[in-house]
Design a protein around this motif. Structure first.
Motif, PDB file in Angstrom:
ATOM      1  N   SER A 192      -0.135  10.136  -8.771  1.00  0.00           N
ATOM      2  CA  SER A 192      -0.914  10.005  -7.529  1.00  0.00           C
ATOM      3  C   SER A 192      -1.613   8.651  -7.450  1.00  0.00           C
ATOM      4  O   SER A 192      -1.704   8.041  -6.376  1.00  0.00           O
ATOM      5  N   ASP A 193      -2.098   8.156  -8.579  1.00  0.00           N
ATOM      6  CA  ASP A 193      -2.758   6.848  -8.599  1.00  0.00           C
ATOM      7  C   ASP A 193      -1.751   5.726  -8.340  1.00  0.00           C
ATOM      8  O   ASP A 193      -2.036   4.768  -7.617  1.00  0.00           O
ATOM      9  N   LEU A 194      -0.585   5.855  -8.935  1.00  0.00           N
ATOM     10  CA  LEU A 194       0.467   4.868  -8.694  1.00  0.00           C
ATOM     11  C   LEU A 194       0.852   4.845  -7.226  1.00  0.00           C
ATOM     12  O   LEU A 194       1.009   3.779  -6.622  1.00  0.00           O
ATOM     13  N   ALA A 195       0.993   6.021  -6.641  1.00  0.00           N
ATOM     14  CA  ALA A 195       1.385   6.129  -5.231  1.00  0.00           C
ATOM     15  C   ALA A 195       0.353   5.454  -4.331  1.00  0.00           C
ATOM     16  O   ALA A 195       0.714   4.770  -3.357  1.00  0.00           O
ATOM     17  N   THR A 196      -0.924   5.616  -4.634  1.00  0.00           N
ATOM     18  CA  THR A 196      -1.982   4.996  -3.836  1.00  0.00           C
ATOM     19  C   THR A 196      -1.871   3.475  -3.874  1.00  0.00           C
ATOM     20  O   THR A 196      -2.000   2.794  -2.849  1.00  0.00           O
ATOM     21  N   ASP A 197      -1.620   2.927  -5.062  1.00  0.00           N
ATOM     22  CA  ASP A 197      -1.469   1.475  -5.188  1.00  0.00           C
ATOM     23  C   ASP A 197      -0.254   0.975  -4.414  1.00  0.00           C
ATOM     24  O   ASP A 197      -0.309  -0.073  -3.761  1.00  0.00           O
ATOM     25  N   ILE A 198       0.833   1.706  -4.498  1.00  0.00           N
ATOM     26  CA  ILE A 198       2.052   1.306  -3.789  1.00  0.00           C
ATOM     27  C   ILE A 198       1.834   1.354  -2.281  1.00  0.00           C
ATOM     28  O   ILE A 198       2.212   0.429  -1.548  1.00  0.00           O
ATOM     29  N   GLN A 199       1.223   2.412  -1.803  1.00  0.00           N
ATOM     30  CA  GLN A 199       0.963   2.545  -0.369  1.00  0.00           C
ATOM     31  C   GLN A 199       0.061   1.432   0.141  1.00  0.00           C
ATOM     32  O   GLN A 199       0.272   0.887   1.231  1.00  0.00           O
ATOM     33  N   GLY A 200      -0.927   1.065  -0.653  1.00  0.00           N
ATOM     34  CA  GLY A 200      -1.817  -0.020  -0.255  1.00  0.00           C
ATOM     35  C   GLY A 200      -1.074  -1.336  -0.123  1.00  0.00           C
ATOM     36  O   GLY A 200      -1.318  -2.106   0.820  1.00  0.00           O
ATOM     37  N   ARG A 201      -0.157  -1.593  -1.042  1.00  0.00           N
ATOM     38  CA  ARG A 201       0.616  -2.848  -0.981  1.00  0.00           C
ATOM     39  C   ARG A 201       1.563  -2.844   0.214  1.00  0.00           C
ATOM     40  O   ARG A 201       1.722  -3.863   0.899  1.00  0.00           O
ATOM     41  N   VAL A 202       2.192  -1.708   0.491  1.00  0.00           N
ATOM     42  CA  VAL A 202       3.087  -1.624   1.641  1.00  0.00           C
ATOM     43  C   VAL A 202       2.302  -1.790   2.939  1.00  0.00           C
ATOM     44  O   VAL A 202       2.742  -2.474   3.870  1.00  0.00           O
ATOM     45  N   GLN A 203       1.133  -1.174   3.010  1.00  0.00           N
ATOM     46  CA  GLN A 203       0.279  -1.307   4.191  1.00  0.00           C
ATOM     47  C   GLN A 203      -0.073  -2.773   4.422  1.00  0.00           C
ATOM     48  O   GLN A 203       0.005  -3.274   5.546  1.00  0.00           O
TER      49      GLN A 203
END
Length: 214
Positions: A192-203
């Motif tokens: 879940s933490d990894l996903a949050t970081d990835i989503q932030g970069r894509v955003q």
């Protein structure tokens, strides 16, 4: 038309690429983006045949032949799947791309970074991802994950630890050489933490225009 976006996931076997690709696909779809999720090798009918050879063929496959097979799969995949999707404005989420060949064949098989990279760039017409997420994990720990799945190892998974050490080192070297394209994450962290970081970069990559979920 919304601009297409090419996102790739890289890293050794067992680091969680499939999990994170699925989470990202769900997140983007909920925000109204059309997503094409694919992989190499095996993202086309031709690719399925190549995948069977390079990962499951029981006989010997020479190192240069292996590199050429991956490049052939990549040429077909980019031409028939990825470029059309990007031209439609879709987001392409892809498991493995050029960097995997550089790491596995260039470093793992010791064929040379530049030679393998140049081959793949020629095969793809020079197409590079907008973002490459590198999930980094100690190969010994990644192997424990694979063993826990209780599935037969493919040809690359079954390689000795020194091979996988070279692969990891090359991935990290590639990321260091192109920091603007790579997002390097510790794959030992919670999904879940990894996903949050990835989503932030894509955003951020989309200038904050990915949208919001209903």
């Amino acid at each position: 038309m919304t601009a297409g976006l090419f996102l790739t996931f890289e890293g050794g076997d067992g680091v969680g690429k499939t999990t994170q690709a699925a989470i990202l696909e769900e997140w983007l779809t909920a925000r109204g983006r059309s997503v094409v999720r694919t992989r190499e090798p095996g993202g086309t009918e031709v690719g399925v045949l190549v995948r069977d050879i390079v990962l499951h063929h029981r006989g010997e496959v020479a190192a240069r032949a292996e590199a050429l097979l991956y490049a052939a799969d990549r040429a077909q995949h980019i031409e028939t799947v990825v470029r059309p999707a990007l031209e439609r404005g879709d987001v392409v989420i892809q498991d493995r791309y050029i960097d995997s060949s550089v790491a596995y064949q260039g470093a793992g098989r010791i064929l040379g970074r530049d030679e393998v990279r140049d081959l793949s760039l020629w095969a793809t017409g020079g197409l590079l991802p907008d973002l490459t997420v590198l999930l980094d994990l100690d190969p010994a720990r990644a192997r424990e994950r694979l063993e826990a799945d209780d599935k037969p190892f493919d040809r690359l998974e079954a390689e000795k630890s020194v091979f996988h050490d070279r692969v990891r080192e090359e991935f990290l070297a590639l990321a260091a050489s192109e920091p603007e394209r790579f997002l390097v994450l510790d794959a030992a962290r919670a999904a879940s933490d990894l996903a949050t970081d990835i989503q932030g970069r894509v955003q951020a990559l989309q200038g904050g225009t990915v949208g919001t979920a209903d």
